[in-house]
Motif scaffolding. Structure first.
Motif, mmCIF file in Angstrom:
data_model
loop_
_atom_site.group_PDB
_atom_site.id
_atom_site.type_symbol
_atom_site.label_atom_id
_atom_site.label_comp_id
_atom_site.label_asym_id
_atom_site.label_seq_id
_atom_site.Cartn_x
_atom_site.Cartn_y
_atom_site.Cartn_z
ATOM 1 N N ALA A 145 0.854 -1.181 0.000
ATOM 2 C CA ALA A 145 0.000 0.000 0.000
ATOM 3 C C ALA A 145 0.891 1.231 0.000
ATOM 4 O O ALA A 145 1.953 1.255 0.642
ATOM 5 N N ARG A 169 1.275 4.266 1.591
ATOM 6 C CA ARG A 169 0.756 4.812 2.842
ATOM 7 C C ARG A 169 1.901 5.188 3.768
ATOM 8 O O ARG A 169 3.053 4.776 3.572
ATOM 9 N N ASP A 170 1.576 5.949 4.821
ATOM 10 C CA ASP A 170 2.549 6.334 5.842
ATOM 11 C C ASP A 170 2.140 5.822 7.217
ATOM 12 O O ASP A 170 2.676 6.270 8.232
ATOM 13 N N ASN A 171 1.205 4.878 7.253
ATOM 14 C CA ASN A 171 0.735 4.379 8.546
ATOM 15 C C ASN A 171 0.691 2.856 8.523
ATOM 16 O O ASN A 171 1.225 2.225 7.612
ATOM 17 N N GLY A 228 -6.101 5.316 5.351
ATOM 18 C CA GLY A 228 -4.993 6.253 5.242
ATOM 19 C C GLY A 228 -4.085 5.994 4.055
ATOM 20 O O GLY A 228 -3.049 6.639 3.907
ATOM 21 N N TRP A 229 -4.455 5.071 3.163
ATOM 22 C CA TRP A 229 -3.643 4.719 2.011
ATOM 23 C C TRP A 229 -4.034 5.552 0.791
ATOM 24 O O TRP A 229 -5.124 6.106 0.709
ATOM 25 N N LYS A 230 -3.122 5.588 -0.175
ATOM 26 C CA LYS A 230 -3.375 6.255 -1.461
ATOM 27 C C LYS A 230 -3.663 5.239 -2.560
ATOM 28 O O LYS A 230 -4.487 5.486 -3.440
ATOM 29 N N ARG A 275 -3.662 0.637 -2.896
ATOM 30 C CA ARG A 275 -3.575 -0.574 -2.082
ATOM 31 C C ARG A 275 -3.595 -1.789 -3.000
ATOM 32 O O ARG A 275 -4.369 -1.828 -3.965
#
Length: 344
Positions: free
Chosen positions: A57, A59-61, A67-69, A71
């Motif tokens: 994913a 994402r930064d989390n 919270g993903w851009k 996936r």
């Protein structure tokens, strides 16, 4: 008058027959897919538990949370699976393999958008970068030789989920139709010392009637032997760009902007429409089928993609002969789309 045209790249014929455009019930109005965000959409943020655990994913989390851009998850209804044995067996005169491969879903954007013209340029860029990463990662698995990257959109494009997504299927074999195409491209390169795609680019520039638009690194055009009405091809102009995995960030950004303009032009002309998007990817490994041309892939092959609107029905002639009847000449389609491109 009709034309029978030969597709140099795909080694196929298309029948361009404008008269067919006026037959009763020729154009199928598809209408819109349901435009409300579904509470049970497995690809929407907050529903991560409805899919298998993610492969990747942007994402930064923490994984498998909102919270993903983009996936990437295994397809829940996979056609092939990475856990299968890497072996073949004979069954009388037949040959079969275990269903080895990768079948992944790339969720293109967290937004439950039903039309690609609603995407922002950054969403195109994130989507392209995710596909590049997955192709380059799967290239490390020596069992996997061929990757198909495709997007099905809408009922007539065979989509089963409305949320924007792309599929990736990697196989331990190269489909025979594709293998024939690679071998033809290799022979063409050996005979002419330039690749078949360069010949197409040069001819399209010379004719200048099927070009929709152009960017620094890509040409957008309606192919000479378009098998579908308003079919659009995007082809890399530079040498040494054989696969999406070869695109650097600058070319990725250029492609994102180019695709945004091309897709907007198509929606502007066609309205809501179903389509298939097909990404051209060469073999990833050298084996008995690909060793003849594998080392020449950077010279003989060129990255590109096709957007194929599904506007008209196919019948027995198309299925039986493999020749598609296209009622809209690509020159006319390109003119209409070019007007939209230039007005964007």
């Amino acid at each position: 008058m009709s034309d029978i045209r030969y597709d140099l790249i795909h080694d196929e014929y298309a029948l361009i027959a404008p008269e067919r455009l006026h037959r009763p019930d020729c154009y199928r109005y598809l209408g819109s897919m349901e435009d409300k965000k579904s509470d049970d959409c497995p690809f929407c943020p907050g529903h991560e538990a409805m899919t298998p655990p993610e492969i990747y994913a942007m994402r930064d989390n923490a994984p498998n949370t909102p919270g993903w851009k983009t996936r990437v998850v295994p397809n829940l209804y996979k056609a092939v699976q990475i856990e299968a044995a890497w072996e073949s067996r004979e069954v009388g005169p037949y040959l079969e393999w275990e269903g080895l491969g990768a079948h992944e879903i790339i969720v293109d954007t967290p937004r439950h958008l039903l039309r690609m013209d609603a995407w922002e340029v950054v969403e195109y860029a994130n989507w392209l970068r995710t596909m590049r990463l997955r192709v380059n990662d799967l290239r490390n698995d020596i069992r996997l030789v061929y990757i198909s990257l495709f997007k099905n959109h809408g009922h007539y494009g065979a989509a089963t989920q409305a949320h924007p997504h792309t599929q990736l299927i990697a196989l331990p074999v190269v489909p025979r139709r594709k293998l024939d195409q690679y071998r033809r491209a290799y022979r063409y390169f050996l005979q002419r010392r330039h690749n078949i795609f360069e010949s197409v680019l040069n001819q399209e520039r010379n004719d200048a009637v099927r070009i929709v638009g152009e960017s620094e690194h890509f040409l957008v055009f309606c192919p000479f032997a378009s098998t579908f009405a308003f079919e659009v091809a995007v082809l890399a102009k530079g040498e040494g760009i054989a696969s999406i995995g070869d695109l650097d960030d600058a070319k990725m950004d250029d492609l994102a902007q180019t695709l945004k303009r091309a897709v907007d032009a198509m929606y502007g002309e066609l309205g809501d429409f179903d389509f298939n998007l097909l990404i051209n990817t060469p073999p990833m490994q050298k084996n008995v089928d690909t060793e003849e041309f594998f080392d020449a892939i950077p010279q003989m092959w060129r990255f590109g993609l096709r957007i194929v609107p599904r506007l008209f029905r196919m019948g027995g002639f198309e299925l039986g002969s493999g020749v598609h009847i296209n009622p809209v000449p690509p020159e006319e389609a390109a003119q209409l789309l070019r007007d939209r491109w230039e007005g964007s």
